[in-house]
Design a protein around this motif. Structure first.
Motif, PDB file in Angstrom:
ATOM      1  N   PRO A 182       0.605  18.705  -8.495  1.00 45.32           N
ATOM      2  CA  PRO A 182       0.397  18.024  -9.787  1.00 45.32           C
ATOM      3  C   PRO A 182       0.841  16.573  -9.766  1.00 45.32           C
ATOM      4  CG  PRO A 182       1.264  20.225 -10.153  1.00 45.32           C
ATOM      5  CD  PRO A 182       1.299  20.007  -8.661  1.00 45.32           C
ATOM      6  N   GLN A 183       1.974  16.275  -9.078  1.00 48.16           N
ATOM      7  CA  GLN A 183       2.458  14.895  -9.088  1.00 48.16           C
ATOM      8  C   GLN A 183       1.576  13.968  -8.248  1.00 48.16           C
ATOM      9  OE1 GLN A 183       4.085  17.542  -7.886  1.00 48.16           O
ATOM     10  NE2 GLN A 183       5.379  17.066  -6.097  1.00 48.16           N
ATOM     11  N   ASP A 184       0.658  14.552  -7.446  1.00 50.05           N
ATOM     12  CA  ASP A 184      -0.218  13.705  -6.640  1.00 50.05           C
ATOM     13  C   ASP A 184      -1.359  13.100  -7.453  1.00 50.05           C
ATOM     14  OD1 ASP A 184       1.222  14.088  -4.307  1.00 50.05           O
ATOM     15  OD2 ASP A 184       0.125  15.919  -3.790  1.00 50.05           O
ATOM     16  N   TYR A 185      -1.609  13.650  -8.672  1.00 49.57           N
ATOM     17  CA  TYR A 185      -2.625  13.059  -9.535  1.00 49.57           C
ATOM     18  C   TYR A 185      -1.988  11.857 -10.241  1.00 49.57           C
ATOM     19  CZ  TYR A 185      -5.175  17.349  -8.596  1.00 49.57           C
ATOM     20  OH  TYR A 185      -5.819  18.392  -7.978  1.00 49.57           O
ATOM     21  N   ALA A 186      -2.316  10.639  -9.774  1.00 53.38           N
ATOM     22  CA  ALA A 186      -1.630   9.434 -10.261  1.00 53.38           C
ATOM     23  C   ALA A 186      -2.504   8.226  -9.940  1.00 53.38           C
ATOM     24  CB  ALA A 186      -0.253   9.294  -9.609  1.00 53.38           C
ATOM     25  N   ASN A 187      -1.996   7.036 -10.306  1.00 50.73           N
ATOM     26  CA  ASN A 187      -2.646   5.773  -9.970  1.00 50.73           C
ATOM     27  C   ASN A 187      -2.107   5.277  -8.632  1.00 50.73           C
ATOM     28  OD1 ASN A 187      -4.192   5.611 -12.334  1.00 50.73           O
ATOM     29  ND2 ASN A 187      -2.475   4.732 -13.470  1.00 50.73           N
ATOM     30  N   TYR A 188      -3.004   5.071  -7.653  1.00 48.16           N
ATOM     31  CA  TYR A 188      -2.604   4.602  -6.331  1.00 48.16           C
ATOM     32  C   TYR A 188      -3.057   3.149  -6.159  1.00 48.16           C
ATOM     33  CZ  TYR A 188      -1.506   9.420  -5.117  1.00 48.16           C
ATOM     34  OH  TYR A 188      -0.945  10.657  -5.084  1.00 48.16           O
ATOM     35  N   SER A 189      -2.135   2.319  -5.696  1.00 48.70           N
ATOM     36  CA  SER A 189      -2.452   0.914  -5.425  1.00 48.70           C
ATOM     37  C   SER A 189      -2.343   0.666  -3.931  1.00 48.70           C
ATOM     38  CB  SER A 189      -1.501  -0.032  -6.159  1.00 48.70           C
ATOM     39  OG  SER A 189      -1.623   0.122  -7.552  1.00 48.70           O
ATOM     40  N   CYS A 190      -3.366   0.013  -3.375  1.00 48.50           N
ATOM     41  CA  CYS A 190      -3.316  -0.445  -1.983  1.00 48.50           C
ATOM     42  C   CYS A 190      -3.124  -1.955  -2.005  1.00 48.50           C
ATOM     43  CB  CYS A 190      -4.602  -0.083  -1.240  1.00 48.50           C
ATOM     44  SG  CYS A 190      -4.729  -0.874   0.378  1.00 48.50           S
ATOM     45  N   ILE A 191      -2.058  -2.413  -1.360  1.00 48.10           N
ATOM     46  CA  ILE A 191      -1.766  -3.846  -1.303  1.00 48.10           C
ATOM     47  C   ILE A 191      -2.068  -4.336   0.111  1.00 48.10           C
ATOM     48  CG2 ILE A 191      -0.012  -5.631  -1.546  1.00 48.10           C
ATOM     49  CD1 ILE A 191       0.636  -2.334  -3.210  1.00 48.10           C
ATOM     50  N   ALA A 192      -3.000  -5.280   0.226  1.00 53.91           N
ATOM     51  CA  ALA A 192      -3.365  -5.878   1.518  1.00 53.91           C
ATOM     52  C   ALA A 192      -2.729  -7.260   1.614  1.00 53.91           C
ATOM     53  CB  ALA A 192      -4.881  -5.977   1.662  1.00 53.91           C
ATOM     54  N   SER A 193      -2.091  -7.528   2.732  1.00 53.36           N
ATOM     55  CA  SER A 193      -1.372  -8.794   2.871  1.00 53.36           C
ATOM     56  C   SER A 193      -1.484  -9.317   4.292  1.00 53.36           C
ATOM     57  CB  SER A 193       0.110  -8.598   2.508  1.00 53.36           C
ATOM     58  OG  SER A 193       0.865  -9.746   2.820  1.00 53.36           O
ATOM     59  N   VAL A 194      -1.562 -10.637   4.406  1.00 48.88           N
ATOM     60  CA  VAL A 194      -1.448 -11.303   5.707  1.00 48.88           C
ATOM     61  C   VAL A 194      -0.145 -12.111   5.745  1.00 48.88           C
ATOM     62  CG1 VAL A 194      -3.905 -11.359   6.249  1.00 48.88           C
ATOM     63  CG2 VAL A 194      -2.917 -13.193   4.878  1.00 48.88           C
ATOM     64  N   ARG A 195       0.834 -11.669   4.932  1.00 50.32           N
ATOM     65  CA  ARG A 195       2.198 -12.230   4.942  1.00 50.32           C
ATOM     66  C   ARG A 195       2.196 -13.706   4.556  1.00 50.32           C
ATOM     67  NH1 ARG A 195       0.564  -9.186   8.397  1.00 50.32           N
ATOM     68  NH2 ARG A 195      -0.069 -10.793   9.845  1.00 50.32           N
ATOM     69  N   ASN A 196       1.345 -14.052   3.601  1.00 41.66           N
ATOM     70  CA  ASN A 196       1.279 -15.411   3.060  1.00 41.66           C
ATOM     71  C   ASN A 196       0.937 -16.450   4.119  1.00 41.66           C
ATOM     72  OD1 ASN A 196       1.318 -16.985   0.733  1.00 41.66           O
ATOM     73  ND2 ASN A 196       3.340 -17.778   1.218  1.00 41.66           N
ATOM     74  N   VAL A 197       0.347 -16.008   5.235  1.00 41.94           N
ATOM     75  CA  VAL A 197      -0.096 -16.958   6.259  1.00 41.94           C
ATOM     76  C   VAL A 197      -1.146 -17.872   5.648  1.00 41.94           C
ATOM     77  CG1 VAL A 197      -1.338 -17.170   8.426  1.00 41.94           C
ATOM     78  CG2 VAL A 197       0.455 -15.455   8.186  1.00 41.94           C
ATOM     79  N   CYS A 198      -1.024 -19.158   5.915  1.00 34.55           N
ATOM     80  CA  CYS A 198      -1.991 -20.139   5.391  1.00 34.55           C
ATOM     81  C   CYS A 198      -1.979 -20.174   3.870  1.00 34.55           C
ATOM     82  CB  CYS A 198      -3.397 -19.831   5.896  1.00 34.55           C
ATOM     83  SG  CYS A 198      -4.064 -21.092   7.001  1.00 34.55           S
ATOM     84  N   GLY A 199      -0.920 -19.660   3.253  1.00 38.35           N
ATOM     85  CA  GLY A 199      -0.863 -19.657   1.802  1.00 38.35           C
ATOM     86  C   GLY A 199      -1.813 -18.671   1.158  1.00 38.35           C
ATOM     87  N   ILE A 200      -2.312 -17.686   1.941  1.00 35.02           N
ATOM     88  CA  ILE A 200      -3.241 -16.692   1.384  1.00 35.02           C
ATOM     89  C   ILE A 200      -2.429 -15.621   0.668  1.00 35.02           C
ATOM     90  CG2 ILE A 200      -5.007 -14.977   1.941  1.00 35.02           C
ATOM     91  CD1 ILE A 200      -5.743 -16.637   4.371  1.00 35.02           C
ATOM     92  N   PRO A 201      -2.603 -15.460  -0.629  1.00 36.64           N
ATOM     93  CA  PRO A 201      -1.807 -14.454  -1.352  1.00 36.64           C
ATOM     94  C   PRO A 201      -2.293 -13.049  -1.057  1.00 36.64           C
ATOM     95  CG  PRO A 201      -3.386 -15.477  -2.832  1.00 36.64           C
ATOM     96  CD  PRO A 201      -3.506 -16.198  -1.514  1.00 36.64           C
TER      97      PRO A 201
END
Length: 953
Positions: A209-228
């Motif tokens: 039951p607790q697996d039914y939720a909102n999932y967020s995937c965050i993609a990052s290049v570690r702010n290289v070149c100022g890319i958020p």
């Protein structure tokens, strides 16, 4: 080439000349400007330049060498479609606006001047980007062998295209998920990776039951070149399901042209709600189609729009759902006929008592609706024992009907009509008439007498002709018989209804053999007939050189040569040599394909344009030679270190250096005319520089320019003079740039150069300082603030200031950073034994009723705390420049920070000028005035050979 200079020695010279012999092979290095994120050195000295997608790439190729090398930029091509702008760039600066990811790669700068091997440097450009991530959801249903229940496992896969490789993190509601933090969750990377980055998968085992939720995937290049970083949200519930759809249409859909067709696609399942799209044969839809949700409307459909239409539903759960239907547009086209004489005899003519077959063919959609009927002289014809009608023939294409007439009689002559219709009507019928008579004979082709070979001159219009006989008369196809090349209209075959091929503006490449032929299945089903026509195109002689400039001194001998490359006809070639309009000599070519004209001793009357005109029956070609005594242009020498110097505050000098191109090809150069003017002005100053003796090739000539006004730039023009008169001129721009030295002894900057002495803007402040001069600054809206000239009193001089007009707000800060200075070692071992003392000084202008604050700070390497405060001042100080001086005691590499703070209103501009850093304690500051004070300073530099030199001013 001398690498060590002492400018004090140059300053003591009069306006005289310094000669030395100096040629140098090219050297090259690549520097960047613009929006580089990072620049690093790789192995084998390759440089990697990192830039963000959408920014402007700007690479400059700095070269040395003499004569001045030619520069060429090229790029390695990853594929045939990845060519660098389809060509090379032949200038010093390579500039690509809004660079895209496919434009990354290795760029080469090549410099060559004919001395030694070309110099080549490369730089690798890496374009960084991060696309929006996409989450897809898949589930697997498997049976556990030892237990009697089904375990449902769900996979959430996140993927984003990026460079450099992307890193992913997951969040459930507000909780960050990590491997081992939840026994029901596994986070892992598969063994394979995507082309543009990694793939991260979140595995939910045996959903709870607790697996039914909102999932967020965050993609990052570690702010290289100022890319958020970028993220995407997916809501997983017990209703999450892959899409299902229904098509509310028939399959196939058969319509007439011009009808409106509506296709309806509806979703029957799926959570989240699927997105519906339509495609035709996997391609895009036609521009006139209308799409409203899942309903596709095709108004006034045409036969070209027929095909398979597919409705695709996707919600990133499971695989997309796809259902298709075919649209068939009814129609008839391409009707044709042919006559087959009796196949059992070798005679191609139609004869009484023999068999003859009439064939008729059309293209029908749909083919199963095609119906044929035959008429004779307008009356319906039925199949019989002697006239056999068939609608299928395994030897020909579908859609063919045949009428076999057995034992042809005189009464069978007439007009036979083949009629094709579609059984459901609505489409106009196609009918073809075929005449059968005693005059119906197979085609024959002949070339008229005197029409081959055809001899014409280039540029004429020519008609190639084949006589065609036969009834019915067939269409003639023209093509090249001698080579596989297109016809003059660009096609491989050209149709002709009268047997004539007209070529307008014929060229020499059209010489050759042309074939005229009957086409198969055109009139008669017999072997195609053909004939050949020869075309010969005459053209005037092609000669070289077309134009050459020859520079010669008086009294010298030389030879002019004109060579024939090709001509038709190649015989009976004549030549005439002229000087201007005066005939010199004439003759005919014998065994040679060239002619010479010799001048034993050039005199003044021998200067001018020589012409060698070569003629044949088709016309003339000409070699032209311009013989002149003009000296070649001088070439400025750009590799002089420290060409600028200054010995007074408002004056600088320049050491002008050049070599003479081909000095021995004409008379001795007796002088140079030197012209100068300030850029933007119209008045020229001129003087003559006399030359003593002959100038050798590669000899370096030097002339000192003095009394140049800082910071003005000058246009310099140099013209050689011989007995013939003036030669070719060369221009160059001389610009003033303030000397800068990061290895500190003394430093002075008046902001006259656009590089602002390597000052930089602090990236963490609210806004930037601005470089301006009183002559260009607009004070229309704020006349009661800011300086009216630079510190030295010049309206053209530059200074730095903070602009406090909108959108600036009270309390916002602008910080300007000096270059990083190394502390001068005191001990002979290169170590700092005690903190040295430097005097930091600058002039400030704080005029206006809304003046905020001006602060100065010391920033030292390795000191991670706040900057040390040195000096500060608040409020209006009057409309005048004042000087500030403060002693500093750095113990490591350091920078000075000048901070301007915006006051309560727009009349609060603060300016600075003439920043100095001097070794030793500060002396008493001079009284505030607008009088320029003389400055004396020295600095070190290192040249390319590693020799460190000191220059004192």
């Amino acid at each position: 080439l001398h690498r060590r200079y002492n400018l004090l020695g140059i300053l003591n010279l009069p306006n005289s000349l310094i000669f030395s012999s100096s040629t140098a092979p090219p050297t090259v290095r690549i520097i960047h400007s613009g929006h580089a994120c990072n620049i690093e050195e790789e192995r084998y000295t390759e440089r990697v330049y990192t830039i963000r997608e959408g920014e402007t790439l700007e690479l400059a190729c700095l070269v040395s060498g003499h004569p001045r090398p030619q520069i060429r930029w090229t790029k390695t091509a990853g594929s045939a479609s990845d060519r660098f702008q389809d060509s090379s760039v032949f200038n010093e600066t390579l500039r690509i606006i809004r660079i895209q990811r496919h434009q990354g790669g290795r760029y080469y700068c090549k410099a060559e001047n004919g001395l030694g091997s070309p110099a080549i440097k490369s730089i690798r450009v890496d374009v960084y980007y991060l696309d929006d991530p996409i989450v897809t959801v898949h589930q697997s249903i498997g049976e556990a062998k030892e237990q009697f229940y089904y375990e449902r496992t769900v996979f959430l896969r996140c993927m984003a295209n990026s460079n450099p490789p992307v890193r992913y993190s997951w969040r459930r509601d507000k909780e960050f998920l990590s491997q081992g933090s939840d026994k029901g969750v596994e986070i892992y990377e598969p063994f394979f990776t995507q082309l543009q980055g990694e793939t991260k998968i979140l595995k939910l085992k045996n959903l709870r039951p607790q697996d039914y939720a909102n999932y967020s995937c965050i993609a990052s290049v570690r702010n290289v070149c100022g890319i958020p970083e970028k993220n995407v949200l997916f809501k997983l519930s017990n209703k999450t399901a892959s899409p299902t759809i229904k098509l509310l249409v028939e399959d196939p859909i058969v319509v007439n042209p011009g009808q409106s067709v509506t296709l309806v696609c509806v979703t029957s399942g799926g959570e989240p709600t699927p997105t519906l799209t339509w495609v035709r044969n996997t391609d895009e839809l036609s521009k006139k189609s209308r799409l409203n949700g899942g309903t596709l409307t095709l108004p006034a459909i045409s036969m070209e729009e027929a095909g398979v239409y597919s409705c695709v539903a996707s919600n990133n759960v499971g695989n997309p759902a796809k259902k298709s239907t075919a649209i068939v547009v009814r129609g008839l086209k391409k009707g044709r006929f042919w006559i087959t004489p009796d196949p059992y005899h070798n005679d191609d003519n139609i004869q009484i008592g023999r068999e003859v077959k009439i064939s008729c063919q059309v293209e029908a959609t749909p083919p199963e609706e095609l119906l044929f009927s035959w008429l004779k002289n307008g009356r319906p014809l039925r199949s019989s024992e002697r006239m056999v009608i068939t609608h299928t023939d395994p030897d020909v294409q579908p859609g063919t009907t045949n009428l076999d007439i057995i034992d042809l009689k005189f009464t069978d002559f007439g007009t036979y009509t083949c009629v094709a219709v579609l059984k459901n009507g609505g489409i106009p019928e196609v009918s073809i008439d075929v005449n059968i008579s005693s005059t119906t004979v197979p085609p024959e082709l002949t070339v008229p007498r005197g029409k081959s070979p055809m001899v014409v001159q280039e540029g004429d219009t020519v008609d190639l002709q084949c006589l065609v006989s036969g009834k019915p008369k067939p269409i003639i196809l023209w093509s090249r018989a001698d080579k596989e090349v297109p016809m003059p209209d660009g096609s491989l075959q050209t149709e002709s209804y009268d047997g004539v091929l007209r070529i307008v503006n014929v060229s020499r490449e059209m010489t050759g053999t042309y074939r005229c032929a009957t086409s198969q299945y055109n009139g008669f089903n017999v072997k195609p007939r053909e004939a050949l026509v020869e075309l010969t195109v005459q053209y005037p002689p092609v000669v070289e050189p077309v134009f050459t400039e020859i520079r010669q001194g008086l009294g010298r001998a030389f030879t002019l040569n004109c060579r024939v490359l090709r001509a038709h006809p190649s015989k009976v070639l004549k030549y005439e040599w002229k000087l201007g309009t005066r005939l010199l000599t004439m003759g005919q070519f014998d065994q040679r394909d060239e002619t010479d004209y010799h001048v034993r001793a050039l005199n003044r009357e021998g200067y001018g344009e020589y012409t060698c005109e070569v003629t044949n029956e088709a016309g003339a070609g000409a070699c032209r030679f311009l013989v002149t005594g003009r000296a070649y242009a001088p070439e400025f020498y750009y590799d002089t270190y420290s060409a600028l110097w200054q010995n007074r505050p408002r004056v600088y000098g320049f050491k002008l250096q050049w070599t003479q191109q081909n000095p021995l090809s004409v008379d001795r150069i007796v002088a140079y005319r030197l012209g100068m003017k300030q850029t933007g002005q119209s008045r020229w100053w001129e003087q003559e520089i006399p030359m003593e003796g002959a100038i050798a090739k590669g000899e370096l000539i030097t002339h000192n320019l003095t009394e140049l006004i800082k910071p003005e730039a000058y246009l310099v023009r140099l013209t050689p003079i011989t007995r013939f008169g003036e030669g070719d001129s060369t221009d160059r721009i001389i610009r003033y740039s303030a000397p800068v030295n990061p290895h500190l002894r003394e430093f002075q900057c008046s902001f006259e150069d656009e590089a602002v002495c390597m000052f930089t803007q602090d990236k963490t402040d609210d806004f930037d300082w601005t470089r301006h001069s009183a002559a260009t600054r607009d004070t229309k809206y704020t006349p009661n603030t800011g300086p009216s000239s630079d510190r030295a009193g010049s309206k053209q001089g530059f200074y730095m200031y903070i602009e406090t007009s909108r959108p600036r707000l009270e309390g916002e800060k602008a910080r300007l950073l000096t270059p990083t200075f190394n502390v001068a070692p005191k001990s002979p071992y290169g170590t700092v034994t005690a903190a040295p003392t430097y005097c930091f000084g600058f002039y400030y202008h704080m005029y206006g009723k809304h003046i905020g604050a001006l602060n100065a700070y010391l920033r030292q390497k390795g000191h991670s705390g706040s900057d040390s405060s040195l000096w500060n001042l608040v409020g209006n100080q009057g409309d005048r420049w004042k000087q500030a001086k403060v002693n500093i005691h750095p113990i490591a590499s350091f920078q000075l920070v000048l901070e301007g703070i915006r006051g309560p209103g727009i009349e609060g501009d603060i300016a600075i000028d003439d920043v100095t850093i001097e070794e030793g304690e500060c002396k008493d500051p001079p009284p505030n005035s607008n009088t320029a004070m003389p400055l004396y300073f020295s600095f070190f530099f290192m040249d390319v050979s590693g020799i460190v030199s000191e220059i004192t001013f």
